[in-house]
Scaffold this motif. Structure first.
Motif, PDB file in Angstrom:
ATOM      1  N   LYS A 178       0.850  -1.197   0.000  1.00 48.50           N
ATOM      2  CA  LYS A 178       0.000   0.000   0.000  1.00 48.50           C
ATOM      3  C   LYS A 178       0.882   1.243   0.000  1.00 48.50           C
ATOM      4  O   LYS A 178       1.875   1.309   0.724  1.00 48.50           O
ATOM      5  N   ASP A 231      -5.955 -13.723  11.173  1.00 51.06           N
ATOM      6  CA  ASP A 231      -6.245 -13.131   9.860  1.00 51.06           C
ATOM      7  C   ASP A 231      -5.589 -11.757   9.696  1.00 51.06           C
ATOM      8  O   ASP A 231      -5.143 -11.410   8.606  1.00 51.06           O
ATOM      9  N   MET A 232      -5.527 -10.985  10.752  1.00 54.30           N
ATOM     10  CA  MET A 232      -5.059  -9.596  10.614  1.00 54.30           C
ATOM     11  C   MET A 232      -3.840  -9.261  11.472  1.00 54.30           C
ATOM     12  O   MET A 232      -2.961  -8.525  11.046  1.00 54.30           O
ATOM     13  N   HIS A 236      -0.690  -8.329   8.938  1.00 57.13           N
ATOM     14  CA  HIS A 236      -0.782  -6.903   8.626  1.00 57.13           C
ATOM     15  C   HIS A 236      -0.467  -6.010   9.830  1.00 57.13           C
ATOM     16  O   HIS A 236       0.317  -5.069   9.731  1.00 57.13           O
TER      17      HIS A 236
HETATM   18  C1  BG6 Z   1      -7.025  -9.684   4.275  1.00 57.29           C
HETATM   19  C2  BG6 Z   1      -7.891 -10.339   5.308  1.00 57.29           C
HETATM   20  O1  BG6 Z   1      -5.699 -10.130   4.394  1.00 57.29           O
HETATM   21  O2  BG6 Z   1      -7.056  -8.278   4.462  1.00 57.29           O
HETATM   22  C3  BG6 Z   1      -9.315  -9.816   5.223  1.00 57.29           C
HETATM   23  O3  BG6 Z   1      -7.886 -11.748   5.100  1.00 57.29           O
HETATM   24  C4  BG6 Z   1      -9.330  -8.316   5.303  1.00 57.29           C
HETATM   25  O4  BG6 Z   1     -10.135 -10.383   6.239  1.00 57.29           O
HETATM   26  C5  BG6 Z   1      -8.353  -7.713   4.309  1.00 57.29           C
HETATM   27  O5  BG6 Z   1     -10.642  -7.874   5.020  1.00 57.29           O
HETATM   28  C6  BG6 Z   1      -8.212  -6.216   4.498  1.00 57.29           C
HETATM   29  O6  BG6 Z   1      -7.460  -5.701   3.445  1.00 57.29           O
HETATM   30  P1  BG6 Z   1      -7.677  -4.195   2.940  1.00 57.29           P
HETATM   31  O7  BG6 Z   1      -6.629  -4.022   1.891  1.00 57.29           O
HETATM   32  O8  BG6 Z   1      -9.076  -4.133   2.403  1.00 57.29           O
HETATM   33  O9  BG6 Z   1      -7.497  -3.327   4.137  1.00 57.29           O
END
Ligand code: BG6
Length: 483
Positions: A178, A231-232, A236
Motif C-alpha cells: 500500500k 487473519d489480521m 498486517h
Molecule cells: C485480508 C484479510 O488479508 O485483508 C481480510 O484476510 C481483510 O479479512 C483484508 O478484510 C483487508 O485488506 P484491505 O486491503 O481491504 O485493508
C-alpha cells in the motif's frame, strides 16, 4: 519502467483473490506499459475450462475492477497474454507437460503464484520440482496465511524450502504494497523532524487501528478457523507495528529492512497466562446495522448452526521491550463490522512538561497517519484561538491529504508487489524468520486464550466494538482515537 518479459502461473486462478486482485493488477500494469507483450499469464485450477472461457472470466473481473475507465479495445490486446491450463496439483498424473508448453522457452523469470489454500503450498512446490519447473529463474509467491501456527508455518517453510531457495520465496503481505504503508518509511526517515522525537522520551503511546465495516463476505469457512488474530494481527498489524517501531535500516536492501523488522518482532513482550485477560480483548459481532441497513450477526453468517467462539475483533496492549520503546504501549485494534473502514497509525506525544497556558489544556501533539481511505497525514498542534479573551489554546491539524496533493491513480498494492516479484526485489516480502517470529508471539496469545477459556464479548454490528476495549484504554487514562 517496464520489467523484463516474464511468465506467471497462477494456481487458484479462478478463485476470489485472482479475480478481485491478481488479474486486475496484471491488467493495470500492462495498461501502464510495464508488462512486455512477450510475457505470459497462465491461470490454473482444477476445473476443466478452455482458455476462451478463462479469458471471459478474467475480462469480467478486470472490467469490474476498472469501473468507468474500462477500455474494451485494450482488453482485446491484453487477453492474448492470458491462457488457462487445468491442473490438479495434488494428482501425480496432472498435466504438467501442457503447462510447460505454455511457458516461454527463454530464460524469462517464471513466477508461480500460489493463491490456493496454504495446505497445498508444499504439494504444489514439490510437484513443480518434479516437473522440472523449479529452475533458478523461478519464483514462488505464497499468500498469507502461512500456516495456522508456528508448527504449521515451519512445515510449509521447510516443504517449500526443500524445492526453492529462500531468495526465490516471496511471502506476500499486501499491506506492504500500500502506498501509505510505504510512505511510513519515507515519513520517518526522509524527515529530520520526527526521528529525534521517535522514542520513549517524547512518545506517550502508539495506536494502530485497522477497522472494517464489512463482515465475512462469503469467507466463513476460512475465517471461522482463523479469527481476527490470525487473519489480521499475525501479519498486517504486526508489519505496521514493525515499520513504526523499527530502527532506521542501513540501506533499503532486502535484508537490511527485514533484519530491522525482525528485531522488533523479537522484542515483543510475550503475552501469556493471565496477562492475556488484562492486555487483550476479544469480541464477536452480533446483529446490528451497517449504515442504515440491518445486518446479521457473525454466527448467523456461518453456514452451519454451530456455536462459534471465533473472534471478529481484537484489541491488544503490546509492548516492544527494547531501549527505544521501554514503557511505551502499542495499542493494536482490528475488527469487522465496525462503524467505518479506516486504518490509522496514531503517534501520541507526551504533554509539555509545564502547563504554561493553564490547567485543563491537556491537548497533546498527535501524528495521525491515515492509511486508508482518505489517505493522508495529520499533525495536531496547539495554536492560539483568535480573539481578545486571553491565551486560549486549541488543537488543530496540519493536514496533508493525498487526494489534494496528488492526482495520479494509486496502484493497488498487488500491482506494486507483483512487479517486485518479477524484478526479484524481496524487500517488501516476509522472510522465513519474520513469519515464524510473528507466529511465536501470536501462538503464546492463542494458548493463553485457549487456557483462559471464555467466549469473546459480543458487540453490535456497526458499534465501536466491545466495551472492554474502551475500558482497557480507560484504565490507562487514555482513549482510542476515532477521528
Ligand atoms: C485480508 C484479510 O488479508 O485483508 C481480510 O484476510 C481483510 O479479512 C483484508 O478484510 C483487508 O485488506 P484491505 O486491503 O481491504 O485493508
Amino acid at each position: 519502467i517496464p520489467v523484463d518479459p516474464f511468465d506467471i502461473v497462477i494456481f487458484g486462478g479462478t478463485g476470489d483473490l485472482s479475480r478481485r486482485k491478481l488479474l486486475p493488477a496484471l491488467y493495470h500494469r500492462w495498461l501502464d506499459g510495464q508488462i512486455p507483450e512477450s510475457s505470459r499469464i497462465v491461470g490454473t485450477a482444477r476445473s476443466e475450462m478452455t482458455t476462451k472461457e478463462y479469458r471471459e472470466m478474467a475480462r469480467e473481473a478486470c472490467e469490474t475492477a476498472s469501473g468507468k475507465s474500462w477500455d474494451a479495445k485494450a482488453w482485446k490486446v491484453f487477453e492474448k497474454l492470458v491462457e488457462y491450463v487445468a491442473i490438479d496439483a495434488t494428482n501425480p498424473d496432472a498435466d504438467w507437460p501442457t503447462l510447460k508448453s505454455k511457458l516461454s522457452a527463454n530464460d524469462h523469470p517464471c513466477v508461480f503464484y500460489l493463491a490456493t489454500s496454504p495446505r497445498l503450498y508444499v504439494d504444489i512446490s514439490e510437484a513443480l520440482g518434479r516437473a522440472g519447473l523449479a529452475t533458478p529463474n523461478a519464483r514462488v509467491v505464497l499468500e498469507k496465511p502461512i500456516g495456522t501456527d508456528l508448527d504449521s508455518a515451519r512445515e510449509i517453510n521447510d516443504g517449500v524450502g526443500a524445492v526453492f531457495a529462500e531468495r526465490q520465496v516471496f511471502r506476500i503481505d499486501h499491506y506492504l504494497g500500500k502506498e501509505t504503508v510505504q510512505n511510513l518509511m519515507v515519513l520517518r526517515f526522509a524527515n529530520m523532524l520526527f526521528e529525534p522525537l521517535w522514542s520513549r522520551n517524547y512518545i506517550d503511546h502508539v495506536q494502530i487501528t485497522v477497522a472494517e465495516d464489512l463482515g465475512l463476505e462469503g469467507r466463513a469457512d476460512y475465517y471461522d478457523k482463523s479469527g481476527a488474530l490470525r487473519d489480521m494481527v499475525q501479519n498486517h498489524m504486526l508489519q505496521l507495528l514493525c515499520l513504526t517501531a523499527m530502527e532506521p535500516p542501513n540501506h533499503l536492501d532486502d535484508d537490511d529492512v527485514r533484519t530491522e523488522k525482525i528485531k522488533v518482532l523479537n522484542a515483543l513482550t510475550p503475552i501469556t497466562g493471565d496477562d492475556a485477560k488484562r492486555l487483550t480483548v476479544r469480541g464477536q459481532y452480533k446483529a446490528g446495522v451497517r449504515g442504515d441497513e440491518p445486518v446479521k450477526g457473525y454466527v448467523d453468517e456461518l453456514s452451519s448452526d454451530t456455536e462459534s467462539t471465533t473472534e471478529t475483533f481484537v484489541a491488544i496492549k503490546a509492548a516492544v521491550d527494547n531501549w527505544r520503546w521501554a514503557g511505551v504501549p502499542f495499542y493494536l485494534r482490528t475488527g469487522k463490522r465496525l462503524p467505518y473502514r479506516h486504518s490509522d497509525i496514531v503517534i501520541q506525544f507526551k504533554p509539555t512538561p509545564h502547563p504554561l497556558f493553564g490547567e485543563g489544556n491537556d491537548a497533546v501533539n498527535r501524528l495521525v497517519i491515515r492509511l486508508q481511505p482518505d489517505e493522508g497525514v495529520r499533525l495536531y498542534v496547539q495554536i492560539k484561538e483568535p480573539g481578545p479573551g486571553g491565551l486560549r489554546v486549541k488543537s488543530l491539524p496540519l493536514n496533508l491529504s493525498y487526494a489534494e496533493s496528488f492526482t495520479v491513480r494509486y496502484p493497488d498494492a498487488y500491482e506494486r508487489l507483483l512487479m517486485d516479484v518479477v524484478r526479484g526485489n524481496l524487500s517488501l516480502f516476509m522472510r522465513r524468520d519474520e513469519v515464524e517470529a510473528a507466529w511465536t508471539w501470536v501462538d503464546g496469545l492463542i494458548e493463553a486464550w485457549d487456557r483462559g477459556g471464555g467466549a469473546p464479548e459480543l458487540y453490535a454490528a456497526g458499534s465501536n466494538g466491545p466495551l472492554a476495549a474502551a475500558m482497557m484504554m480507560d484504565r490507562d487514562g487514555r482513549a482510542w482515537f476515532e477521528g
